[in-house]
Design a protein around this motif. Structure first.
Motif, PDB file in Angstrom:
ATOM      1  N   GLU A 339       0.875  -1.184   0.000  1.00  0.00           N
ATOM      2  CA  GLU A 339       0.000   0.000   0.000  1.00  0.00           C
ATOM      3  C   GLU A 339       0.907   1.227   0.000  1.00  0.00           C
ATOM      4  O   GLU A 339       1.354   1.678   1.055  1.00  0.00           O
ATOM      5  CB  GLU A 339      -0.923  -0.009   1.229  1.00  0.00           C
ATOM      6  N   CYS A 342       0.241   5.399   1.586  1.00  0.00           N
ATOM      7  CA  CYS A 342       0.054   5.317   3.040  1.00  0.00           C
ATOM      8  C   CYS A 342       1.238   4.612   3.695  1.00  0.00           C
ATOM      9  O   CYS A 342       1.770   5.083   4.708  1.00  0.00           O
ATOM     10  CB  CYS A 342      -1.238   4.584   3.377  1.00  0.00           C
ATOM     11  N   TYR A 389      -2.486   3.128  -5.445  1.00  0.00           N
ATOM     12  CA  TYR A 389      -2.679   2.510  -4.137  1.00  0.00           C
ATOM     13  C   TYR A 389      -1.603   1.439  -3.939  1.00  0.00           C
ATOM     14  O   TYR A 389      -0.691   1.619  -3.149  1.00  0.00           O
ATOM     15  CB  TYR A 389      -4.103   1.938  -4.096  1.00  0.00           C
ATOM     16  N   CYS A 408      -7.808   6.212   0.748  1.00  0.00           N
ATOM     17  CA  CYS A 408      -6.889   6.685   1.789  1.00  0.00           C
ATOM     18  C   CYS A 408      -5.590   7.247   1.211  1.00  0.00           C
ATOM     19  O   CYS A 408      -5.054   8.228   1.708  1.00  0.00           O
ATOM     20  CB  CYS A 408      -6.564   5.534   2.738  1.00  0.00           C
ATOM     21  N   CYS A 409      -5.077   6.587   0.159  1.00  0.00           N
ATOM     22  CA  CYS A 409      -3.765   6.958  -0.384  1.00  0.00           C
ATOM     23  C   CYS A 409      -3.783   8.330  -1.050  1.00  0.00           C
ATOM     24  O   CYS A 409      -2.721   8.918  -1.270  1.00  0.00           O
ATOM     25  CB  CYS A 409      -3.277   5.884  -1.355  1.00  0.00           C
TER      26      CYS A 409
HETATM   27 ZN   LIG Z   1      -3.796   4.085   1.572  1.00  0.00          ZN
END
Ligand SMILES: [Zn+2]
Length: 606
Positions: A339, A342, A389, A408-409
């Protein structure tokens, strides 16, 4: 009309040494124990200018996308969850708030509004770099608009109340620290007062249910990572409450056995547990807790032992047991290798803490690997929310966007792109540490003399780094150069004269002298091709490396080669290599140069 980004590359290249008015460096509450060495200090974002094209392009392009987003769209899920009118277009993807979210149908609405705080943090860090007034205005405006949306609904309706609180906290403490927003701490107080009744009273393990009547997705919150930013809030002056909260949310069931070496990381969600090791480092720095330092060091060692040659870790977002066959198996059974934004963001923070505290250059080596072989080669964030990602380490690997927009990334990419500069250099008294070799300039004042060091290099394609040292008057200080563990026979010359003494691989080498008004250092870190096995039980599954770079074979379906063929690869153009194999010539590229073609990371030796 398209917004013209204030973050022109020229702005980034413009140097600034202006201190932030009224913003003291965080007070160190550390080092009061006799015999304890103070951690290395970070430079400020504005002390370092980066001139490396890929590093600056990543920050510029990501910030340009974020600056273009409509503020109504940014606030839409927060307003909706507060039951307020919410005009404007939906950003969609994970960012959307959908009260009828059903993951069996679609993942749109998975984490509504989650990166909002990370984007505020990124605007604040970018302001610290550029001093562009548009960025300051953006932070001030977003904080005020956000303050009107604060409501319990945001936390009650949220799968990830602690995760989202952590990101809002980060944005507000960065707005205070880097923009000097006088409203940041009052808004933080209101945020904390509203969030706390809707968070678990202490951190809970990943996958543990704490809210009755909710499904499995509500057990993926990350309350065990929030202490880092709580401690930072305390250090930046938000109040004692944040130190107490930081201590309260430390997850003892994670750190205690890890500190004793009686547990490993097997089966834990990868990014959030590595990120949580940063909370352990802040517990050490803020509470002086040796136990938490041991936990972070042991945790890093477990991660390092299961990392790919790229420095990435956690296939399918899970950490593995020492000696597990899972990492080697992941080369065939998944495309979700690491990932990247993040994970790299957490990895940079953790190695930065560990390097500052221990002065062990292996943490710098590790950071450098992750930078060149993962995050710097991430596909750019697109205006429609398509985001990079996973790095794909499959034998049939491709660089692709995540199928869901605004994951999220998209929150961590701009944060790490801003953080390259605070990771490149450190200082301590009369020592300046050069950690990352990136075309850049660092400036500081040494006993009233204005000093700068400018790196000129095409490293890591080439092995030579030229560092021009400038001083407004002759000054005595020490420059410490990181000699990576792979760099045998490294050499340092000052003004054309070799510096005597050993430049041991895996050490910092100090050059102390009276620096004149203009001096030139040349550092040579000789690179040879080498093979690294994926783990001890798969000695014939190898990646080809040169210095910090993994060289990725550029041929679809290629799985095997001979050791002698790989080690005889020739440099055919800057940043390109070619090996003659039994099945014909094969090209090799660094991760940063891979576009949409198929590639692999590892090959099996025959
Ligand atoms: Zn992420």
């Amino acid at each position: 009309m398209a917004y013209r980004s204030p973050i022109s590359r020229r702005n980034f290249l413009k140097a600034t040494t202006v201190a932030m008015a009224g913003l003291a460096r965080p007070a160190l509450r550390f080092g009061c124990v006799p015999g304890q060495t103070l951690p290395l200090e970070e430079f400020s974002y504005g002390d370092v200018t980066i001139t490396s094209e890929p590093h600056e392009r990543q920050l510029h392009d990501t910030m340009a996308v974020l600056m273009e987003l409509s503020e109504d769209s940014l606030l839409k899920p927060l307003r909706k969850m507060a039951g307020q009118p919410a005009p404007g277009e939906e950003l969609g993807g994970w960012y959307l708030y959908n009260p009828d979210y059903d993951r069996k149908k679609s993942n749109d609405g998975f984490a509504p509004g989650a990166p909002f705080g990370q984007w505020v943090s990124s605007f604040a860090r970018a302001y610290a770099i550029t001093k562009a007034p548009e960025l300051r205005d953006k932070v001030l405006r977003l904080n005020r608009l956000y303050a009107q949306t604060i409501s319990p609904g945001f936390y009650v309706k949220n799968r990830f109340p602690a995760y989202c609180y952590d990101k809002l906290l980060c944005g507000l403490i960065d707005a205070h620290q880097f923009v000097g927003d006088p409203a940041a701490f009052p808004i933080l107080e209101e945020t904390t007062n509203t969030a706390l009744p809707n968070l678990p009273p202490k951190s809970v393990e990943h996958d543990a249910s704490w809210r009755p009547g909710t499904d499995e997705t509500y057990t993926w919150d990350e309350s065990y990572t929030i202490s880092e930013n709580l401690f930072l809030a305390y250090e930046r002056g938000a109040g004692d409450r944040y130190r107490e909260l930081g201590a309260r949310y430390l997850l003892d069931s994670y750190y205690d056995p890890l500190a004793e070496g009686s547990s490993d990381l097997a089966g834990r969600h990868a990014y959030s547990h590595v990120n949580s090791l940063c909370s352990a480092m802040q517990a050490y720095l803020t509470l002086n807790s040796e136990k938490h330092l041991r936990a972070a060091k042991n945790g890093f060692d477990f991660v390092a032992a299961q990392s790919y040659a790229t420095g990435g870790w956690g296939p399918d977002e899970l950490l593995r047991a020492p000696g597990s066959p899972d990492v080697a198996a992941s080369l065939s059974n998944t495309h979700s290798g690491f990932e990247t934004p993040c994970g790299a963001y957490a990895h940079f923070k953790l190695t930065r803490y560990l390097l500052r505290v221990t002065r062990d250059p292996r943490y710098g080596d590790s950071m450098e690997r992750v930078m060149y072989n993962t995050i710097l080669g991430a596909k750019p964030l697109e205006p429609d929310g398509r985001a990079f990602y996973y790095s794909d380490y499959n034998y049939d690997g491709h660089k692709v966007y995540h199928p869901e927009r605004w994951p999220c990334c998209s929150g961590t990419l701009p944060q790490i792109a801003a953080d390259y500069r605070i990771s490149a250099y450190f200082r301590d008294g009369h020592n300046v540490f050069v950690n990352l070799y990136i075309p850049s300039t660092v400036r500081w004042i040494e006993q009233d003399a204005h000093i700068s060091i400018t790196q000129k290099t095409t490293y890591p394609v080439d092995s030579v780094i030229q560092l021009d040292v400038r001083a407004s008057r002759p000054s005595r200080f020490r420059v410490q150069f990181r000699i990576p563990a792979w760099a045998e026979n490294a050499a340092i010359a000052v003004n054309g004269k070799l510096v005597s003494g050993e430049s041991k691989p895996g050490s910092f080498v100090a050059v102390e002298r009276e620096w004149g008004v203009e001096d030139r250092v040349e550092l040579n870190l000789p690179m040879t091709l080498r093979l690294e096995p994926i783990d001890a039980n798969h000695a014939d599954t190898v990646a080809l490396l040169r210095g910090p770079l993994v060289l990725f074979p550029q041929r679809q379906g290629m799985r095997t080669a001979k050791r002698s063929e790989l080690l005889a690869a020739q440099n055919t153009a800057p940043g390109q290599w070619q090996a003659a194999t039994q099945s014909g010539p094969v090209g090799f590229l660094p991760f940063t140069d891979i576009q949409n073609q198929a590639y692999s990371t590892y090959l099996k030796l025959i």
